[in-house]
Design a protein around this motif. Sequence first.
Motif, PDB file in Angstrom:
ATOM      1  N   GLY A 140      47.129 -24.524  -2.995  1.00  0.00           N
ATOM      2  CA  GLY A 140      48.395 -24.864  -2.351  1.00  0.00           C
ATOM      3  C   GLY A 140      49.390 -23.717  -2.394  1.00  0.00           C
ATOM      4  N   VAL A 141      49.531 -23.068  -3.541  1.00  0.00           N
ATOM      5  CA  VAL A 141      50.450 -21.937  -3.663  1.00  0.00           C
ATOM      6  C   VAL A 141      50.010 -20.802  -2.744  1.00  0.00           C
ATOM      7  N   PHE A 142      48.700 -20.532  -2.693  1.00  0.00           N
ATOM      8  CA  PHE A 142      48.171 -19.476  -1.836  1.00  0.00           C
ATOM      9  C   PHE A 142      48.507 -19.753  -0.374  1.00  0.00           C
ATOM     10  N   MET A 143      48.248 -20.993   0.076  1.00  0.00           N
ATOM     11  CA  MET A 143      48.467 -21.316   1.489  1.00  0.00           C
ATOM     12  C   MET A 143      49.958 -21.353   1.828  1.00  0.00           C
ATOM     13  N   LEU A 144      50.781 -21.834   0.901  1.00  0.00           N
ATOM     14  CA  LEU A 144      52.230 -21.796   1.135  1.00  0.00           C
ATOM     15  C   LEU A 144      52.711 -20.349   1.267  1.00  0.00           C
ATOM     16  N   GLY A 145      52.211 -19.504   0.378  1.00  0.00           N
ATOM     17  CA  GLY A 145      52.578 -18.095   0.455  1.00  0.00           C
ATOM     18  C   GLY A 145      52.137 -17.466   1.762  1.00  0.00           C
ATOM     19  N   ALA A 146      50.920 -17.804   2.188  1.00  0.00           N
ATOM     20  CA  ALA A 146      50.414 -17.268   3.460  1.00  0.00           C
ATOM     21  C   ALA A 146      51.267 -17.755   4.628  1.00  0.00           C
ATOM     22  N   TYR A 147      51.694 -19.015   4.560  1.00  0.00           N
ATOM     23  CA  TYR A 147      52.529 -19.566   5.642  1.00  0.00           C
ATOM     24  C   TYR A 147      53.874 -18.848   5.716  1.00  0.00           C
ATOM     25  N   PHE A 148      54.529 -18.687   4.578  1.00  0.00           N
ATOM     26  CA  PHE A 148      55.860 -18.090   4.574  1.00  0.00           C
ATOM     27  C   PHE A 148      55.836 -16.576   4.823  1.00  0.00           C
ATOM     28  N   THR A 149      54.686 -15.948   4.602  1.00  0.00           N
ATOM     29  CA  THR A 149      54.589 -14.515   4.912  1.00  0.00           C
ATOM     30  C   THR A 149      53.975 -14.278   6.290  1.00  0.00           C
ATOM     31  N   GLY A 150      53.655 -15.363   6.993  1.00  0.00           N
ATOM     32  CA  GLY A 150      53.089 -15.236   8.331  1.00  0.00           C
ATOM     33  C   GLY A 150      51.691 -14.640   8.363  1.00  0.00           C
ATOM     34  N   THR A 151      50.928 -14.836   7.280  1.00  0.00           N
ATOM     35  CA  THR A 151      49.586 -14.237   7.201  1.00  0.00           C
ATOM     36  C   THR A 151      48.483 -15.288   7.150  1.00  0.00           C
ATOM     37  N   THR A 152      48.788 -16.504   7.581  1.00  0.00           N
ATOM     38  CA  THR A 152      47.804 -17.587   7.490  1.00  0.00           C
ATOM     39  C   THR A 152      46.528 -17.251   8.255  1.00  0.00           C
ATOM     40  N   ILE A 153      46.683 -16.677   9.453  1.00  0.00           N
ATOM     41  CA  ILE A 153      45.503 -16.361  10.266  1.00  0.00           C
ATOM     42  C   ILE A 153      44.638 -15.304   9.570  1.00  0.00           C
ATOM     43  N   ASP A 154      45.279 -14.282   9.027  1.00  0.00           N
ATOM     44  CA  ASP A 154      44.533 -13.184   8.412  1.00  0.00           C
ATOM     45  C   ASP A 154      43.990 -13.549   7.026  1.00  0.00           C
ATOM     46  N   LEU A 155      44.775 -14.278   6.241  1.00  0.00           N
ATOM     47  CA  LEU A 155      44.428 -14.487   4.831  1.00  0.00           C
ATOM     48  C   LEU A 155      44.081 -15.927   4.468  1.00  0.00           C
ATOM     49  N   GLY A 156      44.282 -16.851   5.389  1.00  0.00           N
ATOM     50  CA  GLY A 156      44.085 -18.264   5.068  1.00  0.00           C
ATOM     51  C   GLY A 156      42.711 -18.600   4.528  1.00  0.00           C
ATOM     52  N   ASN A 157      41.701 -17.871   4.971  1.00  0.00           N
ATOM     53  CA  ASN A 157      40.338 -18.175   4.520  1.00  0.00           C
ATOM     54  C   ASN A 157      40.124 -17.876   3.041  1.00  0.00           C
ATOM     55  N   GLY A 158      41.080 -17.202   2.420  1.00  0.00           N
ATOM     56  CA  GLY A 158      40.943 -16.859   1.000  1.00  0.00           C
ATOM     57  C   GLY A 158      41.545 -17.878   0.055  1.00  0.00           C
ATOM     58  N   TRP A 159      41.822 -19.080   0.526  1.00  0.00           N
ATOM     59  CA  TRP A 159      42.481 -20.094  -0.301  1.00  0.00           C
ATOM     60  C   TRP A 159      41.718 -20.403  -1.582  1.00  0.00           C
ATOM     61  N   ALA A 160      40.393 -20.243  -1.572  1.00  0.00           N
ATOM     62  CA  ALA A 160      39.594 -20.611  -2.747  1.00  0.00           C
ATOM     63  C   ALA A 160      39.516 -19.496  -3.790  1.00  0.00           C
ATOM     64  N   VAL A 161      39.960 -18.288  -3.440  1.00  0.00           N
ATOM     65  CA  VAL A 161      39.856 -17.170  -4.390  1.00  0.00           C
ATOM     66  C   VAL A 161      40.590 -17.461  -5.700  1.00  0.00           C
ATOM     67  N   PRO A 162      41.840 -17.946  -5.669  1.00  0.00           N
ATOM     68  CA  PRO A 162      42.527 -18.198  -6.939  1.00  0.00           C
ATOM     69  C   PRO A 162      42.144 -19.505  -7.612  1.00  0.00           C
ATOM     70  N   CYS A 163      41.193 -20.240  -7.041  1.00  0.00           N
ATOM     71  CA  CYS A 163      40.775 -21.516  -7.655  1.00  0.00           C
ATOM     72  C   CYS A 163      39.815 -21.289  -8.819  1.00  0.00           C
ATOM     73  N   ALA A 164      39.256 -20.101  -8.937  1.00  0.00           N
ATOM     74  CA  ALA A 164      38.207 -19.828  -9.916  1.00  0.00           C
ATOM     75  C   ALA A 164      38.780 -19.641 -11.313  1.00  0.00           C
ATOM     76  N   THR A 165      37.965 -20.012 -12.309  1.00  0.00           N
ATOM     77  CA  THR A 165      38.259 -19.718 -13.714  1.00  0.00           C
ATOM     78  C   THR A 165      37.026 -19.057 -14.317  1.00  0.00           C
ATOM     79  N   ASP A 166      37.198 -17.881 -14.892  1.00  0.00           N
ATOM     80  CA  ASP A 166      36.087 -17.164 -15.512  1.00  0.00           C
ATOM     81  C   ASP A 166      35.858 -17.724 -16.916  1.00  0.00           C
ATOM     82  N   ILE A 167      34.734 -18.424 -17.106  1.00  0.00           N
ATOM     83  CA  ILE A 167      34.486 -19.103 -18.381  1.00  0.00           C
ATOM     84  C   ILE A 167      34.483 -18.117 -19.545  1.00  0.00           C
TER      85      ILE A 167
END
Length: 439
Positions: A140-167
């Motif tokens: 949600g934070v990633f997509m909100l940031g992409a929306y407010f920076t106008g980069t949803t088209i370019d960066l929106g597909n990366g929404w899952a990148v910050p979802c990861a946790t390195d065990i």
Amino acid sequence: MSGHEKPRGLFRKLVDNSFLLIVGALAALVWANMAHQSGSHSYHDFVHFDVTSLWSGGSDHHQVDATLVSSAGEDSDVEQVAQHGFSLHFIVNDILMALFFAIAAKEVWESLLPGGSLHEPRKAATPLLATVGGILGPAGVFMLGAYFTGTTIDLGNGWAVPCATDIAFSYLVARIVFGAGHPAIAFLLLLAIADDAAGLMILALFYPQAPIVPQWLCLTLVAMCGAMLLRRQKVHSHWAYLLGPGAICWFSFYQANIHPALGLVPIIPLLPHAHTDLGIFAREELDRHDTLSEFEHCWKLPVECFLGLFGLINAGVVMSSLGTGTWLVLAGLFIGKPLGITGMTYFAEKGLKLEKPAGMDYRHVVTLGAVAAIGFTVALFVSVAAFTVPGPIQDSVKMGALLSFAAAPIAIVMGRALGIVPVQPAADIESTEASTAAA
């Protein structure tokens, strides 16, 4: 990972804790930046080096590939073949990393067995809801940031990148912050295992390498039936499952355009295994000799080496690549993770009347959310899966995954500021007291 373990040397301890991954990533960063400054393409040429050129005539092969790509267009099948051929990037990311995800799938599968952290729904409910928050918050934070920076088209597909946790790295940092005996450790491990399971599904469902070709998944079912037949015939060696059904399943994923690094996952639950779980990082596991445990014993060290190669192949980002993608990933991890995990834990407790583990309050939950913000390995992998075309966008997102290491000092400082005192395991306390008394 296990039992009454023989003392290991310092180097082996470092290797078992993903030291090679860090070395590989640092080497890639240094190499890529030095090459960039000198105008060299040596790092790029290394990553995309086609090993078949060693015996098929390198220069001609690359010239043919370049001609095919330029004449066929970006979306053609020819371009896909020419892009990776049998490059080091393809070998590491699509073949060797399949063993990494297989070991991750083993931990997820075993956690569902009796004694495992996910076996009892009531016990696992709060951490599982926290896991959901640890995915929705960063996305949600990633997509909100992409929306407010106008980069949803370019960066929106990366929404899952910050979802990861390195065990591995989160576990090490959590032990520093909370101590090995604190209930927050078990909470984090359960959350990270569930996060791994969710990550496998996200990669399979949201990041196919091309439109999915479902008919090839019939071959996955054939591979699974083959594994069940081997198990019925009491075949013990994990090699039979790996080179037979495993190879078939990997090929079916590759042809179906599901990321082939997940190709061994459906086979893992079908290997003969113990009927109980001792817990992730339980030392007693080294004393187990079922097929699934022996698979891990055999491949744990090689996979650490593969992770070193993964870092070397994927982390070569020039420092000038810092950009919007970097800050969106870091915002998702550093803000979205703690908010999501804390918010869903609060909802579980107050809204659903579930319980947090005894000994945990919201100081621990918020700090645990900061620890879980170390995405690194899986975040780096998802960066490449989400943005398949090398370039500034991919590099900026990769940089965010690499800089997620900053969550470690942030979590340590946060823990100290909130007055969290590391807790020793009871056995260690008793041993210390006994040693003191004897002295």
